[in-house]
Scaffold this active site. Structure first.
Site, PDB file in Angstrom:
ATOM      1  N   CYS A 214      18.655  50.137 -21.000  1.00  7.44           N
ATOM      2  CA  CYS A 214      18.895  49.647 -22.344  1.00  7.44           C
ATOM      3  C   CYS A 214      18.250  50.525 -23.410  1.00  7.44           C
ATOM      4  CB  CYS A 214      18.327  48.235 -22.429  1.00  7.44           C
ATOM      5  SG  CYS A 214      18.666  47.506 -23.983  1.00  7.44           S
TER       6      CYS A 214
ATOM      7  N   GLY B 203       6.284  51.818 -23.927  1.00  9.50           N
ATOM      8  CA  GLY B 203       4.981  51.211 -23.639  1.00  9.50           C
ATOM      9  C   GLY B 203       5.068  50.032 -22.694  1.00  9.50           C
ATOM     10  N   GLY B 204       5.877  49.035 -23.040  1.00  9.69           N
ATOM     11  CA  GLY B 204       6.020  47.846 -22.194  1.00  9.69           C
ATOM     12  C   GLY B 204       6.806  48.160 -20.935  1.00  9.69           C
TER      13      GLY B 204
ATOM     14  N   TYR C 116      12.774  49.214 -14.057  1.00 12.19           N
ATOM     15  CA  TYR C 116      13.871  49.562 -13.155  1.00 12.19           C
ATOM     16  C   TYR C 116      14.982  50.219 -13.958  1.00 12.19           C
ATOM     17  CZ  TYR C 116      16.823  45.919 -15.050  1.00 12.19           C
ATOM     18  OH  TYR C 116      17.587  45.176 -15.911  1.00 12.19           O
TER      19      TYR C 116
ATOM     20  N   TYR D 243      10.440  38.827 -12.691  1.00  7.02           N
ATOM     21  CA  TYR D 243      10.172  40.217 -13.072  1.00  7.02           C
ATOM     22  C   TYR D 243       9.273  40.210 -14.302  1.00  7.02           C
ATOM     23  CZ  TYR D 243      11.251  44.953 -14.722  1.00  7.02           C
ATOM     24  OH  TYR D 243      11.156  46.241 -15.168  1.00  7.02           O
TER      25      TYR D 243
ATOM     26  N   TYR E 175      10.603  40.738 -17.753  1.00  8.50           N
ATOM     27  CA  TYR E 175      11.381  39.658 -18.386  1.00  8.50           C
ATOM     28  C   TYR E 175      10.447  38.470 -18.466  1.00  8.50           C
ATOM     29  CZ  TYR E 175      15.604  42.241 -16.988  1.00  8.50           C
ATOM     30  OH  TYR E 175      16.573  43.180 -16.793  1.00  8.50           O
TER      31      TYR E 175
HETATM   32  C1  LIG Z   1      17.916  44.212 -24.255  1.00 11.16           C
HETATM   33  C2  LIG Z   1      16.884  44.469 -23.197  1.00 11.16           C
HETATM   34  C3  LIG Z   1      17.213  45.276 -22.097  1.00 11.16           C
HETATM   35  C4  LIG Z   1      16.256  45.570 -21.125  1.00 11.16           C
HETATM   36  N1  LIG Z   1      16.592  46.409 -20.094  1.00 11.16           N
HETATM   37  C5  LIG Z   1      15.642  46.726 -19.166  1.00 11.16           C
HETATM   38  C6  LIG Z   1      15.919  47.644 -18.115  1.00 11.16           C
HETATM   39  O1  LIG Z   1      17.014  48.192 -17.981  1.00 11.16           O
HETATM   40  N2  LIG Z   1      14.935  47.883 -17.223  1.00 11.16           N
HETATM   41  C7  LIG Z   1      13.702  47.288 -17.305  1.00 11.16           C
HETATM   42  O2  LIG Z   1      12.839  47.568 -16.452  1.00 11.16           O
HETATM   43  N3  LIG Z   1      13.410  46.446 -18.286  1.00 11.16           N
HETATM   44  C8  LIG Z   1      14.351  46.138 -19.221  1.00 11.16           C
HETATM   45  N4  LIG Z   1      14.053  45.265 -20.229  1.00 11.16           N
HETATM   46  C9  LIG Z   1      12.710  44.671 -20.260  1.00 11.16           C
HETATM   47  C10 LIG Z   1      11.733  45.621 -20.961  1.00 11.16           C
HETATM   48  O3  LIG Z   1      11.288  46.596 -20.022  1.00 11.16           O
HETATM   49  C11 LIG Z   1      10.531  44.820 -21.492  1.00 11.16           C
HETATM   50  O4  LIG Z   1      10.979  43.941 -22.501  1.00 11.16           O
HETATM   51  C12 LIG Z   1       9.434  45.738 -22.000  1.00 11.16           C
HETATM   52  O5  LIG Z   1       8.255  44.967 -22.173  1.00 11.16           O
HETATM   53  C13 LIG Z   1       9.794  46.398 -23.319  1.00 11.16           C
HETATM   54  O6  LIG Z   1       8.771  47.251 -23.710  1.00 11.16           O
HETATM   55  P1  LIG Z   1       8.411  47.384 -25.271  1.00 11.16           P
HETATM   56  O7  LIG Z   1       7.299  48.403 -25.362  1.00 11.16           O
HETATM   57  O8  LIG Z   1       9.687  47.658 -26.005  1.00 11.16           O
HETATM   58  O9  LIG Z   1       7.982  45.902 -25.615  1.00 11.16           O
HETATM   59  P2  LIG Z   1       6.730  45.297 -26.387  1.00 11.16           P
HETATM   60  O10 LIG Z   1       7.111  43.871 -26.616  1.00 11.16           O
HETATM   61  O11 LIG Z   1       6.333  46.146 -27.542  1.00 11.16           O
HETATM   62  O12 LIG Z   1       5.573  45.353 -25.301  1.00 11.16           O
HETATM   63  C14 LIG Z   1       5.569  44.540 -24.157  1.00 11.16           C
HETATM   64  C15 LIG Z   1       4.102  44.377 -23.723  1.00 11.16           C
HETATM   65  O13 LIG Z   1       3.548  45.649 -23.397  1.00 11.16           O
HETATM   66  C16 LIG Z   1       2.411  45.909 -24.229  1.00 11.16           C
HETATM   67  N5  LIG Z   1       2.445  47.336 -24.612  1.00 11.16           N
HETATM   68  C17 LIG Z   1       3.389  47.977 -25.342  1.00 11.16           C
HETATM   69  N6  LIG Z   1       3.058  49.274 -25.483  1.00 11.16           N
HETATM   70  C18 LIG Z   1       1.892  49.447 -24.803  1.00 11.16           C
HETATM   71  C19 LIG Z   1       1.040  50.572 -24.589  1.00 11.16           C
HETATM   72  N7  LIG Z   1       1.323  51.784 -25.083  1.00 11.16           N
HETATM   73  N8  LIG Z   1      -0.101  50.397 -23.848  1.00 11.16           N
HETATM   74  C20 LIG Z   1      -0.409  49.180 -23.348  1.00 11.16           C
HETATM   75  N9  LIG Z   1       0.345  48.087 -23.522  1.00 11.16           N
HETATM   76  C21 LIG Z   1       1.492  48.215 -24.249  1.00 11.16           C
HETATM   77  C22 LIG Z   1       2.541  44.984 -25.432  1.00 11.16           C
HETATM   78  O14 LIG Z   1       1.255  44.645 -25.934  1.00 11.16           O
HETATM   79  C23 LIG Z   1       3.215  43.773 -24.810  1.00 11.16           C
HETATM   80  O15 LIG Z   1       2.277  42.930 -24.178  1.00 11.16           O
HETATM   81  C24 LIG Z   1      14.972  45.006 -21.215  1.00 11.16           C
HETATM   82  C25 LIG Z   1      14.647  44.180 -22.309  1.00 11.16           C
HETATM   83  C26 LIG Z   1      15.584  43.927 -23.284  1.00 11.16           C
HETATM   84  C27 LIG Z   1      15.197  43.050 -24.454  1.00 11.16           C
END
Ligand SMILES: Cc1cc2nc3c(=O)[nH]c(=O)nc-3n(C[C@H](O)[C@H](O)[C@H](O)COP(=O)(O)OP(=O)(O)OC[C@H]3O[C@@H](n4cnc5c(N)ncnc54)[C@H](O)[C@@H]3O)c2cc1C
Length: 352
Positions: free
Chosen positions: A10, A16-17, A24, A294, A297
């Site tokens: 996606c 980061g997250g 995956y 997972y 999610y």
């Molecule tokens: C539309 C959609 C599609 C998705 N597709 C996939 C996919 O194909 N594969 C998959 O594995 N997952 C997928 N996900 C899940 C996705 O991996 C998680 O939502 C992930 O947490 C997103 O990371 P973020 O940094 O954008 O989120 P955020 O909400 O910013 O962070 C999630 C968590 O990680 C922490 N965090 C962020 N950055 C750091 C950092 N640098 N150091 C330490 N902690 C940090 C934040 O504090 C928070 O607790 C999808 C999610 C969505 C909404």
């Protein structure tokens, strides 16, 4: 040689997250999860000290690669291992028109035995049957896959492993690796990207089918209560869900999703409740001992009192080790949120 990284599907997901929570993507059956391909990382701890892999030690390095973001410190850099990918890959999409129940059940028994170059899944989605959007709909199951190779190879393999599917050449499309990323990420094949995933609104929940029972194949493929749930939803608007094949001990990652048009945003609660009903209906058919989910999610609907329960749901036997690492590196629980890893002395983050 063309190189890539086992990243997610996606385009709106940040690194980061994603990296902190396993990660995956299309390549995970061949090359593992994103976290399996991290060579080094730089992390700032609660005392503002900067560590790399060597100075943080292997336990913390293990914990930040899948032990969930926002628990141990802030990762400011990841050093990644790239992996080779072929120039040409094949996308497969086949609607299961006849004997869908049998085909879905068969897929469950062979998906994890297909060559590791296959990423495959089954999706259930509503389609219009009268050509007028939103009036008459039915549900179709479709098989989809990405294969790291050519159409000829796909046809040979599927003929041997899954002949009942009756896969045809016209169900397959060869394209470049890069084009497949755009396609799987629902992006246009040019530069006109305008973040299509922001609309419509959606709600998703995850489950795992490691102990997937006989009932589920029948349920998913048949006209059972699950379909009534779905019809219930699509009568009003738009609902879909998908099962995707995983590997190892947990065979299936299941995603229940429901989407709705922006104009229907005022009724979001109805859709969210629908997804809760579907999730609880599926309870008996998915992994139960313990139930699994997972981490990326995150299920924010789990009560905080159940800290250890959700910890085991996400991390199984690894939860206790993660709590030990947390206790050693962040004893004051500086990095915390509702479902961050807890220290051994404070098993719940309830009093945040
Ligand atoms: C539309 C959609 C599609 C998705 N597709 C996939 C996919 O194909 N594969 C998959 O594995 N997952 C997928 N996900 C899940 C996705 O991996 C998680 O939502 C992930 O947490 C997103 O990371 P973020 O940094 O954008 O989120 P955020 O909400 O910013 O962070 C999630 C968590 O990680 C922490 N965090 C962020 N950055 C750091 C950092 N640098 N150091 C330490 N902690 C940090 C934040 O504090 C928070 O607790 C999808 C999610 C969505 C909404």
């Amino acid at each position: 040689m063309l190189m890539s990284f086992p990243a997610g599907l996606c385009p709106t997901v940040e690194v980061g997250g994603y990296m902190s929570g396993w990660g995956y993507g299309l390549l995970f059956r061949k090359y593992g999860l994103a976290t399996d391909n991290v060579i080094d990382a730089q992390l700032v701890d609660a005392k503002r000290r900067l560590f790399d892999r060597k100075s943080m030690g292997e336990d913390l390095f293990w914990a930040i690669r899948g032990g969930s973001g926002g628990s141990f410190g802030i990762v400011v850099a990841w050093k990644l291992q790239l992996v080779p990918v072929p120039k040409t890959v094949t996308l497969v999409n086949r609607i299961l028109e006849q004997n869908a129940t049998k085909l879905v059940r068969k897929w469950q028994t062979i998906a994890h035995k297909l060559p590791i170059e296959f990423y495959s899944g089954i999706t259930f989605a509503p389609i219009d049957i009268d050509g007028h959007q939103g009036t008459k709909k039915t549900i179709v199951a479709s098989f989809h896959a990405l294969f790291l190779g050519t159409i000829d190879e796909v046809l040979l393999i599927m003929q041997e492993k899954f002949p009942e599917l009756g896969l045809l050449r016209e169900d397959c499309t060869e394209m470049s690796w890069l084009q497949s990323i755009l396609y799987m990420g629902l992006l246009p094949n040019d530069r006109s990207y305008q973040n299509p995933l922001l609309s419509p609104s959606f709600k998703a929940k995850s489950d795992s089918g490691g102990c997937i029972g006989r009932g589920v194949g029948k349920t998913f493929g048949g006209r059972s209560t699950l379909c009534h749930h779905k019809f219930d939803c699509i009568r009003r608007n738009n609902g879909w869900n998908s099962i995707q094949c995983n590997r190892g001990g947990i065979l299936y990652k299941i995603v229940y999703s429901v989407g709705w048009a922006v104009e229907d945003n005022e009724r979001w609660e109805w859709y969210v409740n629908w997804s809760r009903r579907l999730y609880s209906y599926m309870g008996p058919f998915v992994s139960k001992s313990p139930p699994r989910a997972y981490i990326s999610y995150r299920n924010g609907e789990t009560s905080y009192e159940e800290a250890r329960v959700w910890g085991i749901k996400y991390f199984m036997d690894n939860f206790d080790k993660l709590a030990s690492v947390k206790t050693m590196f962040d004893p004051d629980n500086f990095f915390r949120h509702e479902q961050s890893i807890t220290t051994l002395s404070s098993p719940s983050n309830m009093e945040l």
